[in-house]
Design a protein around this motif. Structure first.
Motif, PDB file in Angstrom:
ATOM      1  N   ARG A  49     -13.987  13.296  -0.811  1.00 46.21           N
ATOM      2  CA  ARG A  49     -13.197  12.142  -1.082  1.00 46.21           C
ATOM      3  C   ARG A  49     -12.228  12.340  -1.961  1.00 46.21           C
ATOM      4  O   ARG A  49     -11.136  11.601  -2.170  1.00 46.21           O
ATOM      5  CB  ARG A  49     -14.285  11.022  -1.529  1.00 46.21           C
ATOM      6  N   ALA A  50     -12.686  13.065  -3.062  1.00 38.77           N
ATOM      7  CA  ALA A  50     -11.689  13.526  -4.277  1.00 38.77           C
ATOM      8  C   ALA A  50     -10.728  14.131  -3.588  1.00 38.77           C
ATOM      9  O   ALA A  50      -9.483  13.860  -4.014  1.00 38.77           O
ATOM     10  CB  ALA A  50     -12.528  14.517  -5.129  1.00 38.77           C
ATOM     11  N   LEU A  56      -3.891  11.546  -0.511  1.00 41.37           N
ATOM     12  CA  LEU A  56      -3.354  10.308  -0.298  1.00 41.37           C
ATOM     13  C   LEU A  56      -2.128   9.955  -1.421  1.00 41.37           C
ATOM     14  O   LEU A  56      -1.127   9.430  -1.093  1.00 41.37           O
ATOM     15  CB  LEU A  56      -4.543   9.143  -0.301  1.00 41.37           C
ATOM     16  N   ALA A  57      -2.665  10.458  -2.692  1.00 40.83           N
ATOM     17  CA  ALA A  57      -1.648  10.323  -3.858  1.00 40.83           C
ATOM     18  C   ALA A  57      -0.241  11.097  -3.305  1.00 40.83           C
ATOM     19  O   ALA A  57       0.784  10.515  -3.763  1.00 40.83           O
ATOM     20  CB  ALA A  57      -2.264  10.724  -4.988  1.00 40.83           C
ATOM     21  N   THR A  58      -0.552  12.343  -2.902  1.00 43.74           N
ATOM     22  CA  THR A  58       0.588  12.830  -2.642  1.00 43.74           C
ATOM     23  C   THR A  58       1.551  12.498  -1.373  1.00 43.74           C
ATOM     24  O   THR A  58       2.710  12.338  -1.468  1.00 43.74           O
ATOM     25  CB  THR A  58       0.199  14.600  -2.330  1.00 43.74           C
ATOM     26  N   ILE A  59       0.838  11.815  -0.331  1.00 42.77           N
ATOM     27  CA  ILE A  59       1.505  11.308   0.640  1.00 42.77           C
ATOM     28  C   ILE A  59       2.134  10.131   0.206  1.00 42.77           C
ATOM     29  O   ILE A  59       3.502   9.834   0.551  1.00 42.77           O
ATOM     30  CB  ILE A  59       0.194  10.935   1.779  1.00 42.77           C
ATOM     31  N   LEU A  60       1.832   9.253  -0.872  1.00 40.59           N
ATOM     32  CA  LEU A  60       2.514   8.009  -1.130  1.00 40.59           C
ATOM     33  C   LEU A  60       3.534   8.448  -2.232  1.00 40.59           C
ATOM     34  O   LEU A  60       4.620   7.753  -2.147  1.00 40.59           O
ATOM     35  CB  LEU A  60       1.395   7.062  -1.824  1.00 40.59           C
ATOM     36  N   GLY A  61       3.378   9.522  -2.650  1.00 40.14           N
ATOM     37  CA  GLY A  61       4.223   9.951  -3.965  1.00 40.14           C
ATOM     38  C   GLY A  61       5.541  10.445  -2.832  1.00 40.14           C
ATOM     39  O   GLY A  61       6.805  10.023  -3.471  1.00 40.14           O
ATOM     40  N   ASP A  62       5.203  11.256  -2.104  1.00 36.27           N
ATOM     41  CA  ASP A  62       6.439  11.631  -1.138  1.00 36.27           C
ATOM     42  C   ASP A  62       7.090  10.593  -0.461  1.00 36.27           C
ATOM     43  O   ASP A  62       8.229  10.468  -0.383  1.00 36.27           O
ATOM     44  CB  ASP A  62       5.870  12.809  -0.113  1.00 36.27           C
ATOM     45  N   ARG A 203      -2.944   2.634 -10.104  1.00 35.41           N
ATOM     46  CA  ARG A 203      -1.877   3.482 -10.321  1.00 35.41           C
ATOM     47  C   ARG A 203      -0.536   3.031  -9.809  1.00 35.41           C
ATOM     48  O   ARG A 203       0.610   3.195 -10.399  1.00 35.41           O
ATOM     49  CB  ARG A 203      -2.196   4.781  -9.445  1.00 35.41           C
ATOM     50  N   LEU A 204      -0.306   2.273  -8.631  1.00 36.28           N
ATOM     51  CA  LEU A 204       0.571   1.489  -8.099  1.00 36.28           C
ATOM     52  C   LEU A 204       1.202   0.254  -9.080  1.00 36.28           C
ATOM     53  O   LEU A 204       2.341   0.169  -9.222  1.00 36.28           O
ATOM     54  CB  LEU A 204       0.283   0.992  -6.785  1.00 36.28           C
ATOM     55  N   GLY A 205       0.321  -0.470  -9.874  1.00 40.55           N
ATOM     56  CA  GLY A 205       0.659  -1.396 -10.592  1.00 40.55           C
ATOM     57  C   GLY A 205       1.136  -2.575 -10.075  1.00 40.55           C
ATOM     58  O   GLY A 205       0.833  -2.830  -9.106  1.00 40.55           O
TER      59      GLY A 205
END
Length: 300
Positions: A49-50, A56-62, A203-205
């Motif tokens: 999961r980590a 997922l963070a990388t995908i959303l960042g891209d 993180r998204l705020g």
């Protein structure tokens, strides 16, 4: 009609206690458009999961760098049956209170070891001081407040959320959220998944929201989602037919098919209506869904 989103991300999460890839592991499917606006898909597999959360963070960042607004669907409950927060004596808006409670109690380590059964036992102790409503622990995890087999369910605690009662694929229906272990069980997934969603939203705020808790339960418009970079929803990939190609895993095909499905609906202007409640929903149920239970996108 303008599309609500530019990219569609669907994740099948896992409650596994060890590292695992391939079938019955953590898969993320992504559908996004290229410079010619053609829909392209990809899939990602994580052993823990980590790793999945970082992926997922990388995908959303891209996607954010591309200026893409993303719909993100997870295959576990984002909310709880109505009245859960009240029975736990939590203060504030029920969904937010439960999110905080679960996140502050669940310990989920980088190697996938976690304390979800201990947290389930604590929920039972605080709600009823008996081994219910949560149940379904392996024999080694059973204890005073958590049993391996299903106990008599207390009449004053809903056994399922409204969306779970209505959801069906053929003869298959989601299992009640109180079940922790076994095929199709979602209780353990909710306990390890909800803290991840909470961290994602933190993180998204202000550029992130969870439906229907942060948006209201209504058909969404382009103006509604314009301030967002990502909208988190609960999805059930099994609702979308999929067939693995040679060398492909079932869950891999499922997340890609679900991502493509929502993309096609958005292209046709039909996605917005899925965010609205079915016409036969009464006011009490609507309030419970918006503030505590949540809803599976696409269930009518």
């Amino acid at each position: 009609m303008a599309r609500l989103f530019d990219a569609y991300v669907i994740a099948i999460w896992t409650a596994a206690e060890g590292k695992k890839t391939g079938e019955q592991s953590l898969w993320i499917g992504v559908a996004k458009r290229d410079v010619r606006m053609r829909l392209k898909t990809e899939s990602h597999n994580a052993a823990t999961r980590a790793e999945g959360e970082a992926m997922l963070a990388t995908i959303l960042g891209d996607l954010a760098k591309r200026g893409d607004r993303a719909l993100i669907g997870f295959d576990f409950p984002l909310g709880w049956p109505r009245g859960t927060a009240e029975r736990l004596k939590l203060s504030g808006e029920p969904w937010a209170a439960m999110s905080k409670f679960v996140a502050s109690n669940v310990v989920d380590k980088a190697d996938n070891t976690n304390n979800r059964y201990q947290v389930a036992a604590k929920i039972n102790r605080l709600m009823t001081d008996e081994a219910w409503p949560m149940w379904g622990a392996p024999a080694r995890q059973a204890q005073r407040w958590l049993s391996s087999t299903k106990p008599p369910h207390p009449a004053d605690i809903p056994e399922m959320r409204e969306t779970d009662r209505r959801a069906r694929v053929g003869k298959i229906q989601p299992k009640g959220q109180w079940q922790m272990h076994g095929a199709g069980a979602t209780g353990g997934l909710a306990l390890v998944g909800q803290p991840m969603v909470r961290r994602l939203l933190e993180r998204l705020g202000s550029s992130g929201a969870a439906w229907p808790f942060g948006t209201g339960w209504r058909a969404l418009t382009a103006e509604d989602v314009a301030p967002l970079s990502a909208l988190v929803v609960e999805a059930w990939p099994a609702m979308v037919p999929s067939s693995p190609e040679p060398g492909e895993f079932k869950d891999q095909a499922s997340v890609v098919a679900a991502a493509e499905h929502f993309a096609r609906l958005d292209d046709k202007g039909e996605l917005a209506a899925l965010f609205a409640p079915p016409k036969d929903i009464d006011d009490d149920t609507r309030a419970a869904v918006e503030t505590e239970e949540g809803w599976i996108l696409g269930v009518r």
